[in-house]
Design a protein around this motif. Structure first.
Motif: not given
Length: 92
Positions: A34-42, A61-68
């Protein structure tokens, strides 16, 4: 050191981790939140399984997107460790 998987072994393992893709000699998955906060929590949830496995993903990490991205650098490609960690991450 973990043993690098053959192309056939990689294809077999890839079928077990839906939504992960093969990018050269790397395993990759993009997560959207949903947003940056949720991305960082993940991302913070990745710490425990990665530390327990002694195997650490590359993370973008790019705002609400996380590439693993996973690969076993010392083996020069994908090993069972990568697929095991991908499975754990997918189950978070």
């Amino acid at each position: 050191m973990s043993q690098k998987l053959t192309d056939a072994e990689i294809q077999t393992q890839l079928a077990q981790v839906p939504d992960w893709t093969l990018e050269g000699d790397r395993l990759q998955r993009t997560y959207r939140f949903k947003d940056f906060v949720e991305a960082i929590a993940f991302v913070n949830k990745l710490v425990e399984p990665a530390e327990a496995a002694g195997h650490h993903p590359d993370i973008a990490i790019s705002y609400n997107r996380v590439i693993v991205t996973l690969t076993t650098h010392d083996a020069g490609g994908l090993t069972q460790k990568d697929f095991d960690l991908a499975t754990q991450i997918a189950n978070l």
